[in-house]
Structures are given as C-alpha cells and as structure tokens.
Design a protein around this motif. Structure first.
Motif, mmCIF file in Angstrom:
data_model
loop_
_atom_site.group_PDB
_atom_site.id
_atom_site.type_symbol
_atom_site.label_atom_id
_atom_site.label_comp_id
_atom_site.label_asym_id
_atom_site.label_seq_id
_atom_site.Cartn_x
_atom_site.Cartn_y
_atom_site.Cartn_z
ATOM 1 N N UNK A 184 0.705 -1.262 0.104
ATOM 2 C CA UNK A 184 -0.001 0.017 0.000
ATOM 3 C C UNK A 184 0.859 1.288 -0.114
ATOM 4 N N UNK A 185 0.589 2.193 -0.754
ATOM 5 C CA UNK A 185 1.167 3.676 -0.626
ATOM 6 C C UNK A 185 1.521 4.100 0.548
ATOM 7 N N UNK A 186 2.518 4.565 1.054
ATOM 8 C CA UNK A 186 2.477 5.234 2.319
ATOM 9 C C UNK A 186 1.318 6.267 2.660
ATOM 10 N N UNK A 187 0.996 7.285 1.602
ATOM 11 C CA UNK A 187 -0.044 8.072 1.900
ATOM 12 C C UNK A 187 -1.496 7.743 1.458
ATOM 13 N N UNK A 188 -1.696 6.233 1.310
ATOM 14 C CA UNK A 188 -2.839 5.864 0.705
ATOM 15 C C UNK A 188 -3.888 6.226 1.833
ATOM 16 N N UNK A 189 -5.021 6.440 1.446
ATOM 17 C CA UNK A 189 -6.342 6.481 2.229
ATOM 18 C C UNK A 189 -6.903 4.975 2.711
ATOM 19 N N UNK A 190 -7.069 5.103 3.897
ATOM 20 C CA UNK A 190 -8.027 4.015 4.468
ATOM 21 C C UNK A 190 -9.294 4.262 4.432
ATOM 22 N N UNK A 191 -10.231 3.448 5.024
ATOM 23 C CA UNK A 191 -11.588 3.850 5.446
ATOM 24 C C UNK A 191 -11.568 4.611 6.719
ATOM 25 N N UNK A 192 -10.705 4.142 7.538
ATOM 26 C CA UNK A 192 -10.849 4.813 9.013
ATOM 27 C C UNK A 192 -10.217 6.438 8.711
ATOM 28 N N UNK A 193 -8.983 6.344 7.936
ATOM 29 C CA UNK A 193 -8.559 7.591 7.869
ATOM 30 C C UNK A 193 -9.506 8.414 7.056
ATOM 31 N N UNK A 194 -10.026 8.141 6.062
ATOM 32 C CA UNK A 194 -11.193 8.826 5.352
ATOM 33 C C UNK A 194 -12.287 9.372 6.119
ATOM 34 N N UNK A 195 -12.852 8.360 7.092
ATOM 35 C CA UNK A 195 -13.910 8.779 7.729
ATOM 36 C C UNK A 195 -13.349 9.758 9.012
ATOM 37 N N UNK A 196 -12.266 9.651 9.429
ATOM 38 C CA UNK A 196 -11.884 10.582 10.369
ATOM 39 C C UNK A 196 -11.661 12.077 9.731
ATOM 40 N N UNK A 197 -11.324 12.063 8.223
ATOM 41 C CA UNK A 197 -11.061 13.335 7.780
ATOM 42 C C UNK A 197 -12.385 14.076 7.386
ATOM 43 N N UNK A 198 -13.277 13.224 6.795
ATOM 44 C CA UNK A 198 -14.116 13.696 5.989
ATOM 45 C C UNK A 198 -15.393 13.961 7.115
ATOM 46 N N UNK A 199 -16.274 15.094 6.748
ATOM 47 C CA UNK A 199 -17.546 15.428 7.397
ATOM 48 C C UNK A 199 -18.832 15.321 6.180
ATOM 49 N N UNK A 207 -9.869 19.363 -1.240
ATOM 50 C CA UNK A 207 -8.836 19.213 -1.882
ATOM 51 C C UNK A 207 -7.384 18.785 -1.243
ATOM 52 N N UNK A 208 -7.117 19.323 -0.077
ATOM 53 C CA UNK A 208 -6.032 18.987 0.963
ATOM 54 C C UNK A 208 -6.109 17.601 1.240
ATOM 55 N N UNK A 209 -7.349 17.229 1.657
ATOM 56 C CA UNK A 209 -7.645 15.729 2.148
ATOM 57 C C UNK A 209 -7.337 14.971 0.935
ATOM 58 N N UNK A 210 -7.693 15.186 -0.247
ATOM 59 C CA UNK A 210 -7.677 13.962 -1.551
ATOM 60 C C UNK A 210 -6.272 14.430 -2.148
#
Length: 132
Positions: A1-16, A54-57
C-alpha cells in the motif's frame, strides 16, 4: 500500500457529511456563489470546504474560471461516489422516519439525536436540490 494511501478509517476521520454536501452542491451548480446561496453559507465558507477537501484528497477537485467551476478528473470521480452516498443518506432517513411512524416503542436519546442529524442533512440536501 502506498504510504499516503487513504484507508476507510482515515477517510472517515478526515471527512464530514457537510463537506460532502457542499461539494455536491458546487458540482451540481458549477458555481461556488450559487452553491453558497442555496445552502445559506458564505462564499468564503464554501471555498474553504472545497480547499479542505482538496487538501484531504491531495488534488484539485475543480478547474476554476471567473464565473464557472468545472470538475477536474478527481472531482468527477469523487462526484459519482458522493452523489451515491448522499442518495443513500436520503433513503436511510426516509426509512428511519417510516419506521418511527410504525413504532410506538420509546426511543433512546441517542437514537433521537441521530435521527435529528439525519433529518437536518436530508433537509439541507433537499433544499440544495430545490425541494425545500
């Protein structure tokens, strides 16, 4: 996995959800100003949400010109998923409301609070689509 790849958990923590609703409105209206007006937000608030996404993605969601924003490749891909997600949220809200009408059981305070959040999200989405 890419070191900066998003996971479901990291995405849920970042998004609202409100960020996704704002993104969906800008995508639909092709205008930050129109999206802000429809959602009763300021233009700088909508711009800030888009910048946060845009920063998140780590990529540009829209190509901007003086009057119109056009979805960039990342925006098109994300837009398909966000539209689907928001539709599911509306369906879930409808089902919860129908269930509530049939049920005479006492609800917990947490369930009532969750339903209130869903109702507010559905109303914002409905208003954003001209339904309210």
């Amino acid at each position: 996995m890419h070191p900066n790849a998003l996971t479901q958990i990291s995405l849920v923590r970042k998004l609202k959800f409100n960020q996704l609703m704002v993104f969906e409105r800008v995508l639909e209206t092709r205008s930050v100003v129109r999206a802000a007006n429809e959602m009763r937000l300021t233009q700088p608030a909508v711009t800030r949400v888009i910048q946060e996404l845009e920063s998140c993605f780590e990529g540009e969601l829209f190509e901007r010109s003086n009057r119109v924003v056009k979805p960039a490749e990342l925006g098109v891909m994300l837009g398909r998923r966000v539209k689907s997600l928001m539709a599911e949220l509306r369906y879930m809200t409808d089902e919860l409301n129908a269930f509530s009408l049939r049920s005479n059981k006492a609800e917990s305070a947490a369930c009532q609070a969750f339903r209130g959040c869903l109702r507010e999200a559905a109303m914002l989405a409905s208003a954003a689509h001209g339904g309210g």
